[in-house]
Design a protein around this motif. Structure first.
Motif, PDB file in Angstrom:
ATOM      1  N   THR A  96       1.031  -1.700   0.358  1.00 56.92           N
ATOM      2  CA  THR A  96       0.047  -0.343  -0.129  1.00 56.92           C
ATOM      3  C   THR A  96       0.905   1.096   0.546  1.00 56.92           C
ATOM      4  OG1 THR A  96      -1.128  -1.724   1.739  1.00 56.92           O
ATOM      5  CG2 THR A  96      -1.887   0.985   0.696  1.00 56.92           C
ATOM      6  N   LYS A  97       1.835   1.246   0.987  1.00 52.19           N
ATOM      7  CA  LYS A  97       2.526   2.142   0.731  1.00 52.19           C
ATOM      8  C   LYS A  97       3.445   2.675  -0.530  1.00 52.19           C
ATOM      9  CE  LYS A  97       3.460   1.176   5.849  1.00 52.19           C
ATOM     10  NZ  LYS A  97       4.175  -0.130   6.737  1.00 52.19           N
ATOM     11  N   LEU A  98       3.662   1.817  -1.638  1.00 52.07           N
ATOM     12  CA  LEU A  98       4.222   2.185  -2.893  1.00 52.07           C
ATOM     13  C   LEU A  98       2.773   2.540  -3.826  1.00 52.07           C
ATOM     14  CD1 LEU A  98       6.658  -0.306  -2.414  1.00 52.07           C
ATOM     15  CD2 LEU A  98       7.290   2.215  -1.714  1.00 52.07           C
ATOM     16  N   TYR A  99       2.192   3.016  -3.255  1.00 52.92           N
ATOM     17  CA  TYR A  99       0.714   2.571  -4.629  1.00 52.92           C
ATOM     18  C   TYR A  99       1.169   4.202  -5.233  1.00 52.92           C
ATOM     19  CZ  TYR A  99      -2.453  -0.362  -2.945  1.00 52.92           C
ATOM     20  OH  TYR A  99      -3.312  -1.496  -2.394  1.00 52.92           O
ATOM     21  N   THR A 100       2.101   5.529  -4.590  1.00 54.30           N
ATOM     22  CA  THR A 100       2.260   6.282  -5.630  1.00 54.30           C
ATOM     23  C   THR A 100       3.939   6.372  -6.353  1.00 54.30           C
ATOM     24  OG1 THR A 100       3.434   6.993  -4.128  1.00 54.30           O
ATOM     25  CG2 THR A 100       1.190   7.948  -4.187  1.00 54.30           C
ATOM     26  N   LEU A 101       4.026   4.870  -6.319  1.00 58.68           N
ATOM     27  CA  LEU A 101       5.583   5.307  -7.724  1.00 58.68           C
ATOM     28  C   LEU A 101       4.526   5.143  -8.466  1.00 58.68           C
ATOM     29  CD1 LEU A 101       8.845   4.920  -7.223  1.00 58.68           C
ATOM     30  CD2 LEU A 101       7.942   2.133  -7.032  1.00 58.68           C
TER      31      LEU A 101
ATOM     32  N   GLU B 111      -1.314   5.999   4.577  1.00 56.91           N
ATOM     33  CA  GLU B 111      -0.676   5.241   4.292  1.00 56.91           C
ATOM     34  C   GLU B 111       0.131   5.492   2.261  1.00 56.91           C
ATOM     35  OE1 GLU B 111      -0.262   0.525   4.828  1.00 56.91           O
ATOM     36  OE2 GLU B 111      -1.481   1.240   5.808  1.00 56.91           O
ATOM     37  N   PRO B 112      -0.231   5.235   1.480  1.00 60.03           N
ATOM     38  CA  PRO B 112      -0.414   5.672   0.147  1.00 60.03           C
ATOM     39  C   PRO B 112       0.510   6.732  -0.106  1.00 60.03           C
ATOM     40  CG  PRO B 112      -2.750   4.683   0.582  1.00 60.03           C
ATOM     41  CD  PRO B 112      -2.673   5.660   1.851  1.00 60.03           C
ATOM     42  N   LEU B 113       0.373   7.448   0.903  1.00 58.79           N
ATOM     43  CA  LEU B 113       1.246   8.468   0.790  1.00 58.79           C
ATOM     44  C   LEU B 113       2.554   8.735   1.282  1.00 58.79           C
ATOM     45  CD1 LEU B 113      -1.297  11.572   0.320  1.00 58.79           C
ATOM     46  CD2 LEU B 113      -0.207  10.739  -1.453  1.00 58.79           C
ATOM     47  N   TYR B 114       2.502   8.332   2.327  1.00 57.43           N
ATOM     48  CA  TYR B 114       3.929   8.052   2.817  1.00 57.43           C
ATOM     49  C   TYR B 114       5.360   8.152   2.165  1.00 57.43           C
ATOM     50  CZ  TYR B 114       1.430   6.029   7.163  1.00 57.43           C
ATOM     51  OH  TYR B 114       0.848   4.976   8.398  1.00 57.43           O
ATOM     52  N   PHE B 115       5.429   7.800   1.429  1.00 54.42           N
ATOM     53  CA  PHE B 115       6.697   7.979   0.297  1.00 54.42           C
ATOM     54  C   PHE B 115       6.641   9.134  -0.499  1.00 54.42           C
ATOM     55  CE2 PHE B 115       6.719   3.886   2.474  1.00 54.42           C
ATOM     56  CZ  PHE B 115       8.359   3.706   3.936  1.00 54.42           C
ATOM     57  N   VAL B 116       5.286   9.551  -0.875  1.00 53.11           N
ATOM     58  CA  VAL B 116       5.475  10.251  -2.024  1.00 53.11           C
ATOM     59  C   VAL B 116       6.242  11.519  -2.142  1.00 53.11           C
ATOM     60  CG1 VAL B 116       4.162  11.506  -1.541  1.00 53.11           C
ATOM     61  CG2 VAL B 116       3.459  11.331  -3.682  1.00 53.11           C
ATOM     62  N   PHE B 119       9.788   9.922  -3.114  1.00 55.47           N
ATOM     63  CA  PHE B 119       9.650   9.305  -4.333  1.00 55.47           C
ATOM     64  C   PHE B 119       9.901  10.722  -5.300  1.00 55.47           C
ATOM     65  CE2 PHE B 119       6.845   5.568  -3.788  1.00 55.47           C
ATOM     66  CZ  PHE B 119       8.067   4.762  -2.800  1.00 55.47           C
TER      67      PHE B 119
END
Lengths: 216, 214
Positions: A96-101, B111-116, B119
């Motif tokens: 889930t945490k990588l969805y924006t990648l 959660e989906p934005l944690y690493f945005v 990136f």
């Protein structure tokens, strides 16, 4: 004339894609498993991609034309599909945490294509997003005897092989084979003919042979 | 003449304070992170992110001090002192704002934005080394800085977190030094954020008596 030929291939992809949607939707209605929704959405992405391709043939749009810098129209379509593909892979692995990648990576690669005409980043991206899910799906599908997962794995593998062959007709044939393999997966072909339960088979065979022996 | 001497003295005091106090505050926060890890057996991500921000700031202040001393022309060139292009200064500021955004997303459990932010920023740095393109860096730092500041305030009031509010105030003071062009005010701001960071890291900044989350 080649346009008509490609349109037929794309038509086949759309046909098998739509035929695959029905059992996937039926499975989702029965189990309410969100994975089927993901497969459904991905499949719509594949159909949409083929539909756009057909439109480009009908409207005679050259997908190899450079839009800005080294960015071709065909690349944009490819990046959109890879983004969906990558997103699907992350969903499968529960990352889930990588969805924006996938969105950010595709965006940078597209900008990179504007500045640089090299086709290598596109090919590397295609290989990564095709073979990685193929590996996981084939492995899990085989282990759990899940025909749908196995079919999707074969789909990604065949599609991926097609993407790296720079001959359009070969690429198209591979895409048709890929969607057909996926179609077989949705219809329970692999469960029936590939993942045969060995014990059960032996039992049936045993009974069958013993019947013959008794008769004789 | 007297004014110049006063301004120069304030400037030197500011640099010196930053070089001493910010690493000191970083050490205190780092110690807290390790202490919590020892007692609970796992890292507190909010504290770890705060430590990361402090570490970048400390490193930046230390390098800034070295650049002021003009020890090496190579260091001066690498440091850059601007956010328009990729250099040590912009990389450290970019990492800080990215960590700030990550902190906000983590505190809000998006959660989906944690690493945005990583990136985007990491992609920008890699992209620069591959193509030489860095035109969006300044815009990213400014937008991400403003968004993280707004959301840090928003989150701190929502979860009544002293640390987040303190961090918000600290960054408001720090960023305002980049905007304010009156030298005296700017130098006083530098001294004040140094004092504030010491108060914050020692744990004396307690606006909210009862916190929703620690």
């Amino acid at each position: 004339m080649p346009d008509l030929q490609y349109s037929i291939f794309e038509g086949l992809i759309i046909l098998f894609g739509v035929l695959s949607l029905i059992p996937v939707f039926r499975n989702w209605k029965e189990s309410k498993n969100r994975m089927y929704i993901a497969i459904f959405v991905y499949n719509i992405g594949v159909i949409g991609y083929s539909f756009i391709n057909v439109l480009t043939y009908i409207l005679e749009i050259d997908t190899n034309v450079y839009l800005v810098g080294g960015l071709r129209f065909g690349y944009i379509l490819g990046y959109i599909l890879f983004t969906i593909q990558f997103e699907f892979m992350l969903y499968l692995r529960g990352l889930t945490k990588l969805y924006t990648l996938p969105f950010i990576l595709s965006f940078y690669l597209m900008i990179g294509n504007i500045l640089n005409t090299s086709v290598m980043p596109f090919i590397i991206y295609a290989v990564i997003v095709s073979y990685t899910p193929a590996y996981f799906l084939l492995r899990d599908g085989k282990k759990k005897r899940n025909g749908l997962a196995f079919g999707m794995g074969l789909f990604f593998l065949t599609w991926g092989i097609g993407q790296i062959i720079p001959v359009e007709i070969v690429m198209e044939i591979f895409r048709v084979i890929a969607i057909f393999m996926f179609f077989l997966g949705t219809r329970g072909f692999y469960e029936k003919y590939i993942f045969v339960n060995q014990e059960e088979e032996q039992k049936i065979m045993g009974t069958w042979i013993s019947k013959f022996v008794v008769k004789e | 003449m007297v004014e110049d001497i006063l301004l120069e003295s304030l400037r030197q005091a500011g640099y010196l304070l930053s070089t001493i106090l910010i690493p000191f505050a970083t050490l205190i926060v780092g110690r807290k992170v390790l202490k919590e890890k020892k007692s609970t057996g796992r890292y507190n991500i909010v504290r770890l992110l705060t430590f990361g921000i402090f570490l970048c700031f400390a490193l930046m202040s230390f390098l800034e001090f070295l650049v002021e001393l003009s020890l090496s022309p190579l260091l001066n060139e690498l440091f850059g002192f601007n956010i328009e292009s990729i250099n040590l200064y912009s990389i450290l500021i970019g990492t800080m704002v990215s960590l700030g955004l990550c902190l906000v997303f983590y505190a809000n459990r998006w959660e989906p934005l944690y690493f945005v932010s990583f990136f985007i920023f990491g992609g920008m740095v890699i992209f620069y080394y591959l193509t030489g393109f860095d035109a969006w860096l300044e815009t990213y730092i400014q937008i991400a800085g403003i968004i993280s500041l707004i959301f840090i305030y928003f989150t701190s009031f929502r979860v009544r977190d002293n640390g987040a509010l303190g961090l918000g105030i600290f960054f408001t003071l720090a960023f305002s030094t980049l905007v304010i062009e009156i030298s005296y005010v700017s130098q006083i701001m530098i001294i004040s954020y140094n004092v504030f960071i010491l108060i914050l890291s020692l744990g004396y900044f307690r606006i909210f008596k009862e916190e929703v989350i620690s």
